[in-house]
Every structure is written in C-alpha cells, then in structure tokens.
Design a protein around this motif. Structure first.
Motif, PDB file in Angstrom:
ATOM      1  N   PRO A 136       0.821  -1.210   0.000  1.00 55.47           N
ATOM      2  CA  PRO A 136       0.000   0.000   0.000  1.00 55.47           C
ATOM      3  C   PRO A 136       0.850   1.252   0.000  1.00 55.47           C
ATOM      4  O   PRO A 136       1.924   1.301   0.594  1.00 55.47           O
ATOM      5  N   ALA A 137       0.383   2.267  -0.699  1.00 57.97           N
ATOM      6  CA  ALA A 137       1.098   3.540  -0.749  1.00 57.97           C
ATOM      7  C   ALA A 137       0.974   4.248   0.587  1.00 57.97           C
ATOM      8  O   ALA A 137       0.100   3.952   1.401  1.00 57.97           O
ATOM      9  N   THR A 138       1.864   5.209   0.830  1.00 60.01           N
ATOM     10  CA  THR A 138       1.797   5.962   2.076  1.00 60.01           C
ATOM     11  C   THR A 138       0.624   6.928   2.084  1.00 60.01           C
ATOM     12  O   THR A 138       0.209   7.399   3.135  1.00 60.01           O
ATOM     13  N   ASP A 139       0.081   7.261   0.930  1.00 61.59           N
ATOM     14  CA  ASP A 139      -1.095   8.109   0.835  1.00 61.59           C
ATOM     15  C   ASP A 139      -2.262   7.429   1.546  1.00 61.59           C
ATOM     16  O   ASP A 139      -2.674   6.331   1.166  1.00 61.59           O
ATOM     17  N   PRO A 140      -2.826   8.061   2.590  1.00 60.72           N
ATOM     18  CA  PRO A 140      -3.902   7.399   3.336  1.00 60.72           C
ATOM     19  C   PRO A 140      -5.169   7.200   2.515  1.00 60.72           C
ATOM     20  O   PRO A 140      -6.039   6.433   2.901  1.00 60.72           O
ATOM     21  N   TRP A 141      -5.280   7.877   1.381  1.00 63.03           N
ATOM     22  CA  TRP A 141      -6.460   7.745   0.538  1.00 63.03           C
ATOM     23  C   TRP A 141      -6.191   6.886  -0.694  1.00 63.03           C
ATOM     24  O   TRP A 141      -7.001   6.819  -1.601  1.00 63.03           O
ATOM     25  N   ALA A 142      -5.045   6.207  -0.737  1.00 60.30           N
ATOM     26  CA  ALA A 142      -4.736   5.339  -1.873  1.00 60.30           C
ATOM     27  C   ALA A 142      -5.670   4.131  -1.889  1.00 60.30           C
ATOM     28  O   ALA A 142      -6.117   3.651  -0.845  1.00 60.30           O
ATOM     29  N   VAL A 143      -5.946   3.647  -3.090  1.00 55.70           N
ATOM     30  CA  VAL A 143      -6.774   2.453  -3.257  1.00 55.70           C
ATOM     31  C   VAL A 143      -5.872   1.322  -3.749  1.00 55.70           C
ATOM     32  O   VAL A 143      -5.359   1.373  -4.858  1.00 55.70           O
ATOM     33  N   PRO A 144      -5.645   0.288  -2.937  1.00 59.90           N
ATOM     34  CA  PRO A 144      -4.754  -0.797  -3.357  1.00 59.90           C
ATOM     35  C   PRO A 144      -5.350  -1.588  -4.512  1.00 59.90           C
ATOM     36  O   PRO A 144      -6.570  -1.709  -4.640  1.00 59.90           O
ATOM     37  N   ASP A 145      -4.482  -2.121  -5.365  1.00 63.81           N
ATOM     38  CA  ASP A 145      -4.954  -2.941  -6.478  1.00 63.81           C
ATOM     39  C   ASP A 145      -5.650  -4.198  -5.972  1.00 63.81           C
ATOM     40  O   ASP A 145      -6.611  -4.676  -6.578  1.00 63.81           O
ATOM     41  N   ARG A 184     -15.035  11.153  13.433  1.00 67.58           N
ATOM     42  CA  ARG A 184     -13.689  11.397  13.951  1.00 67.58           C
ATOM     43  C   ARG A 184     -12.670  10.370  13.469  1.00 67.58           C
ATOM     44  O   ARG A 184     -11.482  10.549  13.683  1.00 67.58           O
ATOM     45  N   GLY A 185     -13.131   9.299  12.868  1.00 65.10           N
ATOM     46  CA  GLY A 185     -12.187   8.284  12.431  1.00 65.10           C
ATOM     47  C   GLY A 185     -12.817   7.293  11.482  1.00 65.10           C
ATOM     48  O   GLY A 185     -14.015   7.039  11.530  1.00 65.10           O
ATOM     49  N   LEU A 186     -11.988   6.736  10.595  1.00 65.65           N
ATOM     50  CA  LEU A 186     -12.412   5.758   9.599  1.00 65.65           C
ATOM     51  C   LEU A 186     -11.709   4.430   9.838  1.00 65.65           C
ATOM     52  O   LEU A 186     -10.685   4.384  10.537  1.00 65.65           O
ATOM     53  N   PRO A 187     -12.208   3.359   9.243  1.00 68.75           N
ATOM     54  CA  PRO A 187     -11.520   2.075   9.355  1.00 68.75           C
ATOM     55  C   PRO A 187     -10.089   2.170   8.841  1.00 68.75           C
ATOM     56  O   PRO A 187      -9.783   2.980   7.955  1.00 68.75           O
ATOM     57  N   GLY A 188      -9.221   1.344   9.376  1.00 68.42           N
ATOM     58  CA  GLY A 188      -7.818   1.357   8.972  1.00 68.42           C
ATOM     59  C   GLY A 188      -7.599   0.771   7.598  1.00 68.42           C
ATOM     60  O   GLY A 188      -8.485   0.182   6.982  1.00 68.42           O
ATOM     61  N   ALA A 189      -6.361   0.912   7.107  1.00 73.06           N
ATOM     62  CA  ALA A 189      -6.021   0.522   5.744  1.00 73.06           C
ATOM     63  C   ALA A 189      -6.181  -0.963   5.485  1.00 73.06           C
ATOM     64  O   ALA A 189      -6.348  -1.383   4.341  1.00 73.06           O
ATOM     65  N   MET A 190      -6.126  -1.803   6.519  1.00 71.38           N
ATOM     66  CA  MET A 190      -6.262  -3.237   6.333  1.00 71.38           C
ATOM     67  C   MET A 190      -7.641  -3.624   5.837  1.00 71.38           C
ATOM     68  O   MET A 190      -7.812  -4.622   5.135  1.00 71.38           O
ATOM     69  N   SER A 191      -8.648  -2.851   6.180  1.00 74.69           N
ATOM     70  CA  SER A 191     -10.031  -3.259   5.964  1.00 74.69           C
ATOM     71  C   SER A 191     -10.500  -2.982   4.545  1.00 74.69           C
ATOM     72  O   SER A 191     -10.101  -2.011   3.902  1.00 74.69           O
ATOM     73  N   ILE A 192     -11.399  -3.836   4.071  1.00 76.93           N
ATOM     74  CA  ILE A 192     -12.017  -3.584   2.776  1.00 76.93           C
ATOM     75  C   ILE A 192     -12.997  -2.415   2.879  1.00 76.93           C
ATOM     76  O   ILE A 192     -13.291  -1.746   1.887  1.00 76.93           O
ATOM     77  N   ALA A 193     -13.479  -2.127   4.081  1.00 83.31           N
ATOM     78  CA  ALA A 193     -14.317  -0.951   4.279  1.00 83.31           C
ATOM     79  C   ALA A 193     -13.572   0.311   3.860  1.00 83.31           C
ATOM     80  O   ALA A 193     -14.121   1.186   3.175  1.00 83.31           O
ATOM     81  N   ARG A 194     -12.298   0.398   4.246  1.00 82.90           N
ATOM     82  CA  ARG A 194     -11.514   1.582   3.882  1.00 82.90           C
ATOM     83  C   ARG A 194     -11.270   1.634   2.374  1.00 82.90           C
ATOM     84  O   ARG A 194     -11.264   2.710   1.775  1.00 82.90           O
ATOM     85  N   GLN A 195     -11.079   0.479   1.758  1.00 77.20           N
ATOM     86  CA  GLN A 195     -10.887   0.475   0.310  1.00 77.20           C
ATOM     87  C   GLN A 195     -12.138   0.998  -0.396  1.00 77.20           C
ATOM     88  O   GLN A 195     -12.050   1.765  -1.360  1.00 77.20           O
ATOM     89  N   LEU A 196     -13.324   0.598   0.072  1.00 78.85           N
ATOM     90  CA  LEU A 196     -14.562   1.082  -0.526  1.00 78.85           C
ATOM     91  C   LEU A 196     -14.699   2.594  -0.361  1.00 78.85           C
ATOM     92  O   LEU A 196     -15.110   3.304  -1.290  1.00 78.85           O
ATOM     93  N   ILE A 197     -14.349   3.078   0.818  1.00 79.38           N
ATOM     94  CA  ILE A 197     -14.433   4.526   1.074  1.00 79.38           C
ATOM     95  C   ILE A 197     -13.450   5.280   0.195  1.00 79.38           C
ATOM     96  O   ILE A 197     -13.795   6.294  -0.442  1.00 79.38           O
ATOM     97  N   ASN A 198     -12.213   4.815   0.135  1.00 79.90           N
ATOM     98  CA  ASN A 198     -11.199   5.507  -0.667  1.00 79.90           C
ATOM     99  C   ASN A 198     -11.559   5.509  -2.147  1.00 79.90           C
ATOM    100  O   ASN A 198     -11.345   6.506  -2.848  1.00 79.90           O
ATOM    101  N   ALA A 199     -12.080   4.391  -2.655  1.00 80.65           N
ATOM    102  CA  ALA A 199     -12.472   4.329  -4.062  1.00 80.65           C
ATOM    103  C   ALA A 199     -13.611   5.292  -4.354  1.00 80.65           C
ATOM    104  O   ALA A 199     -13.647   5.940  -5.413  1.00 80.65           O
ATOM    105  N   TRP A 200     -14.555   5.413  -3.416  1.00 76.69           N
ATOM    106  CA  TRP A 200     -15.645   6.363  -3.592  1.00 76.69           C
ATOM    107  C   TRP A 200     -15.136   7.802  -3.611  1.00 76.69           C
ATOM    108  O   TRP A 200     -15.629   8.638  -4.388  1.00 76.69           O
ATOM    109  N   LEU A 201     -14.137   8.106  -2.812  1.00 78.21           N
ATOM    110  CA  LEU A 201     -13.571   9.447  -2.803  1.00 78.21           C
ATOM    111  C   LEU A 201     -13.002   9.833  -4.156  1.00 78.21           C
ATOM    112  O   LEU A 201     -13.004  11.017  -4.545  1.00 78.21           O
TER     113      LEU A 201
END
Length: 334
Positions: A6-15, A313-330
């Motif tokens: 994963p990239a260091t960018d907290p909003w990156a979407v992993p392949d 105040r906070g979102l799921p961490g990078a490990m979760s698929i929840a965060r991937q869904l959020i980042n992709a939507w962004l």
C-alpha cells in the motif's frame, strides 16, 4: 497473487485488498502425501510459523516480517499445517494448543525476548508472502480451536490432510474449515454523499460502511438489500461488486460492494444494530483519518447545511475492505 504494498497516501486504493494478497502456492495436492509431509517436517530448510492459541505470531525485530523457525525448533504441542510453498521454500505452521509467548526466544538477534503480534497489527506492514501465510494460519488456528468434535456424533476428531480437514474416527465423516460469507457495502446517493454509521461496539466518532452476514439460502445481493433496509431503513439499487478479502476474525469472507439509494434517502436507524448514521460528503470524509489517530478524535461534530451529523472522527484502517470502498468512492465521479 502478488501485489504492490500500500502507498503511504492514506487515501490510496490498493490494487488488491491487503488480506487478499498472497505470493505462495497452497500445493493442495501435497496434503495427502504422507511421505512427502514427513520429509518436509524433517527438513531443516522448511520454515515453520508458530501460532499462539490467541492467533499471535512472532515477528522479526522492527515488526515488518514474520519470524519463522526450523521444524526442529517448533517443539510445542499443536496442530501441524501445510501452508504452501514458493519456488524454493516449503512453509508450515504449528498451531499451538498451549501458550507459547514465552517460548522460542532467541537472544542472538539483540532483542530481550520474543515479540508476538496479531494480524490486525501486522497486515499493512507485511509482504504479500507473509500476509498470505499469516491470514491462512490465523484462520486455521481459529477453526481448529472451535471445531474439535464431530458435529454429527460428538466424537473428538483427528486432524487430516495436513491440517486442512478433520475426520471423525467413529463415523468417518470429513469436516472442512468454515468460511462465513459477509457483505459490506458503501451506499451513496449519486450526488456526492455516502452513508457512514457506527455500531454500539464502537466509541463515538468511529464510523464505517454497512455490513452483515449472508443468511442461509440468500444471495449476496439480497443480503445487501436486506441489511441496508434493516440497519438504516432505505432501499438500494445499482448494486455493484468491487472486491473481496478474507477476514479471519474468526472465519469470514468479506464481499465488498457499492450501491445507490433508491427513493427516500431519509435514514431510519435500527437501534439494536446501529447507534448513529448519516449522509457524509467527500469533504466530510477527507477531513477525518484512521481510527488510530488520536489527534483527530477531539474534533467537533461535522455539520452539513443546516443539519448536524453525528461526529465523524475516524475511519476504518487501511487493512479493511471498508476503507478500500471509502477511498475508491472518494476518487469516483458520481
């Protein structure tokens, strides 16, 4: 299946979702080859991962790679498992049935004692090889701990097929590791907002997308419609699959989707499942960060137009698929 880290960018979407990554061959055809299995457990070149009853493993100094041992060093009681192999190494696991956090200490590496950590802590730091091996080992550890008896007659089962099945000695029935499908969905309105919510197990401000288990006789798409309706009282359409990843805490497979609200967007919360929920804009989401970020935890509630929303105040961490869904939507365009 290898992938970049994963990239260091907290909003990156992993392949590829982090826990779905792997770089080893499971070599399932070897699970019944007793002669070969005996040889690899006697081979000092084989690498063994010790897994504690709680699912923790030992890591190298710095915590960015797993600590494997030779088979001769894996001298604890437990279930022997064949994890798989790369082109030049066979990987095994010993799923301990006794506490091992004080064992396998090696003072030669300059550390005072073993450092044992869990998959949730390690996932974003590990290579694809390590995260694939660890996800598998943790899932199998949880299954072997909770499925020691035959569900048909109650007889204690014996481990077979290199740890991948158990067999009842009384009725010869064979049993396999359990995987429970669950859906997780980012619901949006097609106009720059998505639904985020929190369950009663989370402190105020920690929000995520909606999720739930697939019920017997139900499709994933039907489960999404039902869970969204039950939890926040809205209907959805345009359900689209995104990705999946194992969630071995203890035995889920998370199926990630997006969906668009159909009709009235007013949220009606099921208080047993959801404490609070709201429609958040992309800007609302970008102003927050991971759950672990303490500094953001003190921010005031987010307000949109003339309607105050629950604190974000906070979102799921990078490990979760929840965060991937959020980042992709962004990154998406409505």
């Amino acid at each position: 299946m290898a992938a970049d880290r994963p990239a260091t960018d907290p909003w990156a979407v992993p392949d590829v979702p982090i826990l779905a990554r792997s770089a080893h061959d499971r070599i399932a055809h070897r699970r019944t080859d007793d002669g070969w299995l005996t040889a690899v457990w006697d081979d000092p070149a084989s690498r063994v991962l010790l897994v504690s009853p709680g699912g923790t493993v030992r890591v190298q100094p710095g915590g960015r790679s797993l600590r494997f041992v030779a088979p001769s060093e894996a001298a604890v009681e437990g279930v022997r498992v064949l994890l798989g192999a790369t082109s030049d190494t066979v990987y095994l696991a010993l799923l301990a049935t006794e506490e091992i956090a004080d064992l396998a200490t090696d003072e030669s590496d300059g550390v005072s004692g073993p450092d044992w950590r869990g998959l949730r802590e390690l996932a974003t730091e590990l290579t694809d090889l390590d995260v694939g091996l660890l996800s598998t080992a943790v899932a199998l550890q949880a299954w072997h701990q909770s499925h020691r008896h035959c569900p048909r007659c109650g007889t204690q089962t014996r481990v077979t097929k290199a740890g991948w099945t158990t067999t009842c000695p009384a009725d010869s029935s064979e049993h396999f590791p359990r995987t429970d499908p669950a859906v997780i969905v980012l619901v949006h309105d097609g106009a720059g907002r998505c639904v985020l919510a929190r369950g009663p197990q989370w402190p105020a401000g920690r929000m995520s997308v909606l999720a739930g288990f697939v019920e017997a006789g139900e499709s994933a798409e039907a489960a999404i419609a039902r869970e969204v309706r039950e939890e926040v009282g809205i209907e959805v359409c345009d359900v689209a699959y995104v990705a999946s990843q194992p969630h071995p805490f203890p035995a889920s497979l998370m199926l990630g989707y997006t969906a668009r609200v159909a009709g009235d967007p007013r949220l009606v919360i099921d208080a047993d499942e959801i404490v609070e929920a709201g429609w958040y804009t992309r800007e609302d989401v970008r102003r927050t960060t991971d759950w672990a970020n303490v500094a953001v935890a003190d921010r005031a509630d987010v307000a949109v137009a003339d309607r105050a929303l629950p604190a974000l105040r906070g979102l799921p961490g990078a490990m979760s698929i929840a965060r991937q869904l959020i980042n992709a939507w962004l990154l998406a365009e409505d």
